[in-house]
Design a protein around this motif. Structure first.
Motif, PDB file in Angstrom:
ATOM      1  N   ASN A   1     -83.482  12.737  58.391  1.00  0.00           N
ATOM      2  CA  ASN A   1     -83.293  11.290  58.392  1.00  0.00           C
ATOM      3  C   ASN A   1     -82.598  10.776  59.664  1.00  0.00           C
ATOM      4  OD1 ASN A   1     -82.697   8.553  56.900  1.00  0.00           O
ATOM      5  ND2 ASN A   1     -80.693   9.314  57.546  1.00  0.00           N
TER       6      ASN A   1
ATOM      7  N   TYR B   1     -88.365   5.539  71.711  1.00  0.00           N
ATOM      8  CA  TYR B   1     -88.273   5.754  70.254  1.00  0.00           C
ATOM      9  C   TYR B   1     -89.661   5.906  69.668  1.00  0.00           C
ATOM     10  CZ  TYR B   1     -87.793   4.387  65.322  1.00  0.00           C
ATOM     11  OH  TYR B   1     -87.881   4.336  63.943  1.00  0.00           O
TER      12      TYR B   1
ATOM     13  N   THR C   1     -83.776  -2.277  56.874  1.00  0.00           N
ATOM     14  CA  THR C   1     -82.420  -2.746  57.190  1.00  0.00           C
ATOM     15  C   THR C   1     -82.399  -3.198  58.646  1.00  0.00           C
ATOM     16  OG1 THR C   1     -81.946  -0.430  57.677  1.00  0.00           O
ATOM     17  CG2 THR C   1     -81.113  -1.284  55.605  1.00  0.00           C
TER      18      THR C   1
ATOM     19  N   GLY D   1     -90.959   0.484  56.931  1.00  0.00           N
ATOM     20  CA  GLY D   1     -91.190  -0.692  57.771  1.00  0.00           C
ATOM     21  C   GLY D   1     -89.891  -1.450  57.922  1.00  0.00           C
TER      22      GLY D   1
ATOM     23  N   LEU E   1     -90.146   8.828  59.340  1.00  0.00           N
ATOM     24  CA  LEU E   1     -90.925   8.350  60.489  1.00  0.00           C
ATOM     25  C   LEU E   1     -90.689   6.852  60.638  1.00  0.00           C
ATOM     26  CD1 LEU E   1     -94.122  10.414  59.641  1.00  0.00           C
ATOM     27  CD2 LEU E   1     -92.386  10.978  61.325  1.00  0.00           C
ATOM     28  N   ASP E   2     -91.726   6.105  60.903  1.00  0.00           N
ATOM     29  CA  ASP E   2     -91.619   4.656  61.082  1.00  0.00           C
ATOM     30  C   ASP E   2     -93.029   4.092  60.991  1.00  0.00           C
ATOM     31  OD1 ASP E   2     -91.487   2.020  62.436  1.00  0.00           O
ATOM     32  OD2 ASP E   2     -89.457   2.654  62.966  1.00  0.00           O
TER      33      ASP E   2
ATOM     34  N   ARG F   1     -76.277   3.903  55.387  1.00  0.00           N
ATOM     35  CA  ARG F   1     -77.564   3.227  55.346  1.00  0.00           C
ATOM     36  C   ARG F   1     -78.639   3.993  54.539  1.00  0.00           C
ATOM     37  NH1 ARG F   1     -78.352  -0.490  59.634  1.00  0.00           N
ATOM     38  NH2 ARG F   1     -80.208   0.562  60.369  1.00  0.00           N
ATOM     39  N   ILE F   2     -79.827   4.204  55.097  1.00  0.00           N
ATOM     40  CA  ILE F   2     -80.920   4.811  54.320  1.00  0.00           C
ATOM     41  C   ILE F   2     -80.571   6.247  53.898  1.00  0.00           C
ATOM     42  CG2 ILE F   2     -83.300   5.659  54.488  1.00  0.00           C
ATOM     43  CD1 ILE F   2     -83.962   3.111  56.094  1.00  0.00           C
TER      44      ILE F   2
ATOM     45  N   ARG G   1     -72.684  12.962  61.916  1.00  0.00           N
ATOM     46  CA  ARG G   1     -72.202  13.264  63.269  1.00  0.00           C
ATOM     47  C   ARG G   1     -70.828  12.622  63.479  1.00  0.00           C
ATOM     48  NH1 ARG G   1     -74.647  10.173  68.280  1.00  0.00           N
ATOM     49  NH2 ARG G   1     -74.180   8.652  66.666  1.00  0.00           N
ATOM     50  N   SER G   2     -70.790  11.275  63.493  1.00  0.00           N
ATOM     51  CA  SER G   2     -69.532  10.590  63.778  1.00  0.00           C
ATOM     52  C   SER G   2     -68.962   9.818  62.579  1.00  0.00           C
ATOM     53  CB  SER G   2     -69.734   9.626  64.951  1.00  0.00           C
ATOM     54  OG  SER G   2     -70.836   8.780  64.677  1.00  0.00           O
ATOM     55  N   SER G   3     -69.778   9.593  61.539  1.00  0.00           N
ATOM     56  CA  SER G   3     -69.322   8.758  60.416  1.00  0.00           C
ATOM     57  C   SER G   3     -68.569   9.585  59.373  1.00  0.00           C
ATOM     58  CB  SER G   3     -70.526   8.054  59.766  1.00  0.00           C
ATOM     59  OG  SER G   3     -71.161   7.219  60.683  1.00  0.00           O
TER      60      SER G   3
ATOM     61  N   LYS H   1     -91.255   9.175  67.553  1.00  0.00           N
ATOM     62  CA  LYS H   1     -91.687   9.148  66.147  1.00  0.00           C
ATOM     63  C   LYS H   1     -93.173   9.520  66.024  1.00  0.00           C
ATOM     64  CE  LYS H   1     -87.918   7.886  63.860  1.00  0.00           C
ATOM     65  NZ  LYS H   1     -87.309   8.612  62.738  1.00  0.00           N
TER      66      LYS H   1
ATOM     67  N   ASP I   1     -73.620  17.587  65.878  1.00  0.00           N
ATOM     68  CA  ASP I   1     -74.304  16.693  66.813  1.00  0.00           C
ATOM     69  C   ASP I   1     -75.666  17.316  67.119  1.00  0.00           C
ATOM     70  OD1 ASP I   1     -75.321  15.228  68.914  1.00  0.00           O
ATOM     71  OD2 ASP I   1     -73.365  14.984  69.884  1.00  0.00           O
ATOM     72  N   LEU I   2     -76.718  16.672  66.640  1.00  0.00           N
ATOM     73  CA  LEU I   2     -78.062  17.274  66.740  1.00  0.00           C
ATOM     74  C   LEU I   2     -78.609  17.284  68.173  1.00  0.00           C
ATOM     75  CD1 LEU I   2     -79.624  15.844  63.438  1.00  0.00           C
ATOM     76  CD2 LEU I   2     -78.458  18.027  63.811  1.00  0.00           C
TER      77      LEU I   2
HETATM   78  N1  LIG Z   1     -83.628   1.041  59.012  1.00  0.00           N
HETATM   79  C1  LIG Z   1     -84.931   0.744  59.029  1.00  0.00           C
HETATM   80  O1  LIG Z   1     -85.309  -0.377  58.660  1.00  0.00           O
HETATM   81  C2  LIG Z   1     -85.930   1.794  59.460  1.00  0.00           C
HETATM   82  C3  LIG Z   1     -87.241   1.402  59.771  1.00  0.00           C
HETATM   83  C4  LIG Z   1     -88.145   2.365  60.183  1.00  0.00           C
HETATM   84  C5  LIG Z   1     -87.775   3.694  60.263  1.00  0.00           C
HETATM   85  N2  LIG Z   1     -86.504   4.052  59.942  1.00  0.00           N
HETATM   86  C6  LIG Z   1     -86.134   5.481  60.017  1.00  0.00           C
HETATM   87  O2  LIG Z   1     -85.457   5.848  58.822  1.00  0.00           O
HETATM   88  C7  LIG Z   1     -84.360   6.725  59.105  1.00  0.00           C
HETATM   89  C8  LIG Z   1     -83.050   6.107  58.607  1.00  0.00           C
HETATM   90  O3  LIG Z   1     -82.888   4.833  59.212  1.00  0.00           O
HETATM   91  P1  LIG Z   1     -81.434   4.185  59.407  1.00  0.00           P
HETATM   92  O4  LIG Z   1     -81.660   2.864  60.016  1.00  0.00           O
HETATM   93  O5  LIG Z   1     -80.645   4.320  58.147  1.00  0.00           O
HETATM   94  O6  LIG Z   1     -80.838   5.203  60.512  1.00  0.00           O
HETATM   95  P2  LIG Z   1     -79.589   4.963  61.495  1.00  0.00           P
HETATM   96  O7  LIG Z   1     -78.522   4.247  60.733  1.00  0.00           O
HETATM   97  O8  LIG Z   1     -80.025   4.343  62.773  1.00  0.00           O
HETATM   98  O9  LIG Z   1     -79.158   6.483  61.823  1.00  0.00           O
HETATM   99  C9  LIG Z   1     -78.891   7.405  60.783  1.00  0.00           C
HETATM  100  C10 LIG Z   1     -77.863   8.402  61.247  1.00  0.00           C
HETATM  101  O10 LIG Z   1     -78.366   9.211  62.304  1.00  0.00           O
HETATM  102  C11 LIG Z   1     -77.251   9.915  62.785  1.00  0.00           C
HETATM  103  N3  LIG Z   1     -77.411  10.368  64.164  1.00  0.00           N
HETATM  104  C12 LIG Z   1     -77.735   9.646  65.266  1.00  0.00           C
HETATM  105  N4  LIG Z   1     -77.659  10.429  66.369  1.00  0.00           N
HETATM  106  C13 LIG Z   1     -77.288  11.668  65.944  1.00  0.00           C
HETATM  107  C14 LIG Z   1     -77.010  12.906  66.599  1.00  0.00           C
HETATM  108  N5  LIG Z   1     -77.081  13.048  67.928  1.00  0.00           N
HETATM  109  N6  LIG Z   1     -76.634  13.965  65.840  1.00  0.00           N
HETATM  110  C15 LIG Z   1     -76.547  13.849  64.499  1.00  0.00           C
HETATM  111  N7  LIG Z   1     -76.772  12.705  63.817  1.00  0.00           N
HETATM  112  C16 LIG Z   1     -77.126  11.628  64.541  1.00  0.00           C
HETATM  113  C17 LIG Z   1     -76.052   8.973  62.672  1.00  0.00           C
HETATM  114  O11 LIG Z   1     -74.980   9.683  62.045  1.00  0.00           O
HETATM  115  P3  LIG Z   1     -73.421   9.271  62.251  1.00  0.00           P
HETATM  116  O12 LIG Z   1     -73.322   7.832  61.780  1.00  0.00           O
HETATM  117  O13 LIG Z   1     -72.685  10.212  61.387  1.00  0.00           O
HETATM  118  O14 LIG Z   1     -73.100   9.428  63.714  1.00  0.00           O
HETATM  119  C18 LIG Z   1     -76.594   7.819  61.831  1.00  0.00           C
HETATM  120  O15 LIG Z   1     -75.711   7.386  60.817  1.00  0.00           O
HETATM  121  C19 LIG Z   1     -84.395   6.966  60.612  1.00  0.00           C
HETATM  122  O16 LIG Z   1     -85.116   8.149  60.886  1.00  0.00           O
HETATM  123  C20 LIG Z   1     -85.155   5.754  61.150  1.00  0.00           C
HETATM  124  O17 LIG Z   1     -85.812   6.004  62.377  1.00  0.00           O
HETATM  125  C21 LIG Z   1     -85.576   3.127  59.563  1.00  0.00           C
END
Ligand SMILES: NC(=O)c1ccc[n+]([C@@H]2O[C@H](COP(=O)([O-])OP(=O)(O)OC[C@H]3O[C@@H](n4cnc5c(N)ncnc54)[C@H](OP(=O)(O)O)[C@@H]3O)[C@@H](O)[C@H]2O)c1
Length: 243
Positions: A88, A150, A183, A180, A136-137, A14-15, A35-37, A154, A61-62
């Motif tokens: 991230n 959550y 995904t 914002g 952040l968010d 993803r991001i 971590r797991s991917s 943040k 694992d954070l």
């Molecule tokens: N997606 C959006 O629209 C959106 C909107 C606002 C803010 N954000 C922020 O932007 C960032 C990226 O978003 P995203 O949606 O791409 O994130 P996401 O897919 O929800 O998570 C990103 C990665 O975080 C890792 N993670 C979760 N728990 C963990 C742990 N205990 N130890 C180590 N790694 C861990 C996972 O890795 P593994 O897969 O390897 O386990 C996951 O692939 C995040 O900080 C999110 O809060 C995203």
């Protein structure tokens, strides 16, 4: 930016993945934390090699202190040095204020605020200079009633970003990118975005690329610190009105 190295947490998908590819396009080596991917991380590793950068893998694992302790030293060892840290990785569980339990709050904070802060501080201790970007968010500008744990985590990271920027200057910059609607949460599809686009002033959702470009800008800048760059189609401007 050649020869520089970025450690990106949660980079496999993803991001995080988009940030990794965008940085690699700029010639930046990337330590791919996951971590797991594992499969996705290996696939990304192969993709980054095609872009002719180094791309070592780092599993951790954070949530675990022992893992947190080894992330920065191990990343530096694998890559030679670390110039940039992109915090991230995050979790995004649902849960409202009425039902929020202490355990859930702590679990959000552990991954979404403590881990980025701890990694930033370890980075500072081991390097003479560097740049840190925290994801952040847009919600930090207002409220999120449906993801209370959550949201608090943040908001905490947003305050930590500003305090670290002051404390870690002048050798380090610390900034935030606040996405914002980008995904859908894991498991949900485009419908999730379509249903919410109308509430965004620019009437669309953003692309992962937009977030990645903002991260690259902040990593390249030598005169910006403590700022939070909203990549949200203007949504942060509404938060005060909507509550
Ligand atoms: N997606 C959006 O629209 C959106 C909107 C606002 C803010 N954000 C922020 O932007 C960032 C990226 O978003 P995203 O949606 O791409 O994130 P996401 O897919 O929800 O998570 C990103 C990665 O975080 C890792 N993670 C979760 N728990 C963990 C742990 N205990 N130890 C180590 N790694 C861990 C996972 O890795 P593994 O897969 O390897 O386990 C996951 O692939 C995040 O900080 C999110 O809060 C995203």
């Amino acid at each position: 930016m050649n020869e520089d190295t970025a450690l990106i947490t949660g980079a496999a998908r993803r991001i995080g993945r988009k940030i990794a590819v965008t940085l690699a396009d700029e010639g930046v080596n990337v330590v791919i934390h996951y971590r797991s991917s594992e499969e996705e991380a290996k696939e990304l590793h192969d993709r980054l090699l095609e872009l002719e950068v180094e791309a070592p893998l780092l599993q951790a694992d954070l949530r675990k202190k022992s893992d947190l302790d080894r992330v920065i030293p191990e990343a530096a060892e694998k890559a030679g040095k670390i110039d940039y840290l992109v915090n991230n990785a995050a979790v995004f569980p649902s849960g409202d204020l009425e039902e929020l339990e202490f355990k859930e709050l702590v679990s959000n904070i552990r991954i979404n605020s403590w881990a980025p802060f701890y990694l930033a501080r370890s980075f500072l201790k081991r390097s003479d200079r560097g740049k840190i970007v925290n994801l952040l968010d847009t919600r930090v500008a207002g409220y999120d009633w449906d993801h209370a744990g959550y949201y608090f985590s943040k908001v905490l990271l947003a305050r930590m970003t500003k305090m670290m920027a002051l404390k870690f200057a002048p050798e380090f910059t610390v900034t935030g990118v606040a996405p914002g609607l980008i995904t859908p949460p894991p498991g949900l599809d485009e419908e999730y975005l379509k249903e919410r686009m109308d509430r965004v002033p620019l009437k669309k959702h953003g692309e992962e690329e937009e977030v990645a470009r903002a991260v690259v800008y902040l990593l390249k800048s030598s005169f910006v610190t403590g700022q939070i760059l909203y990549v949200d189609g203007g949504r942060n401007l509404l938060h005060e009105l909507e509550g």
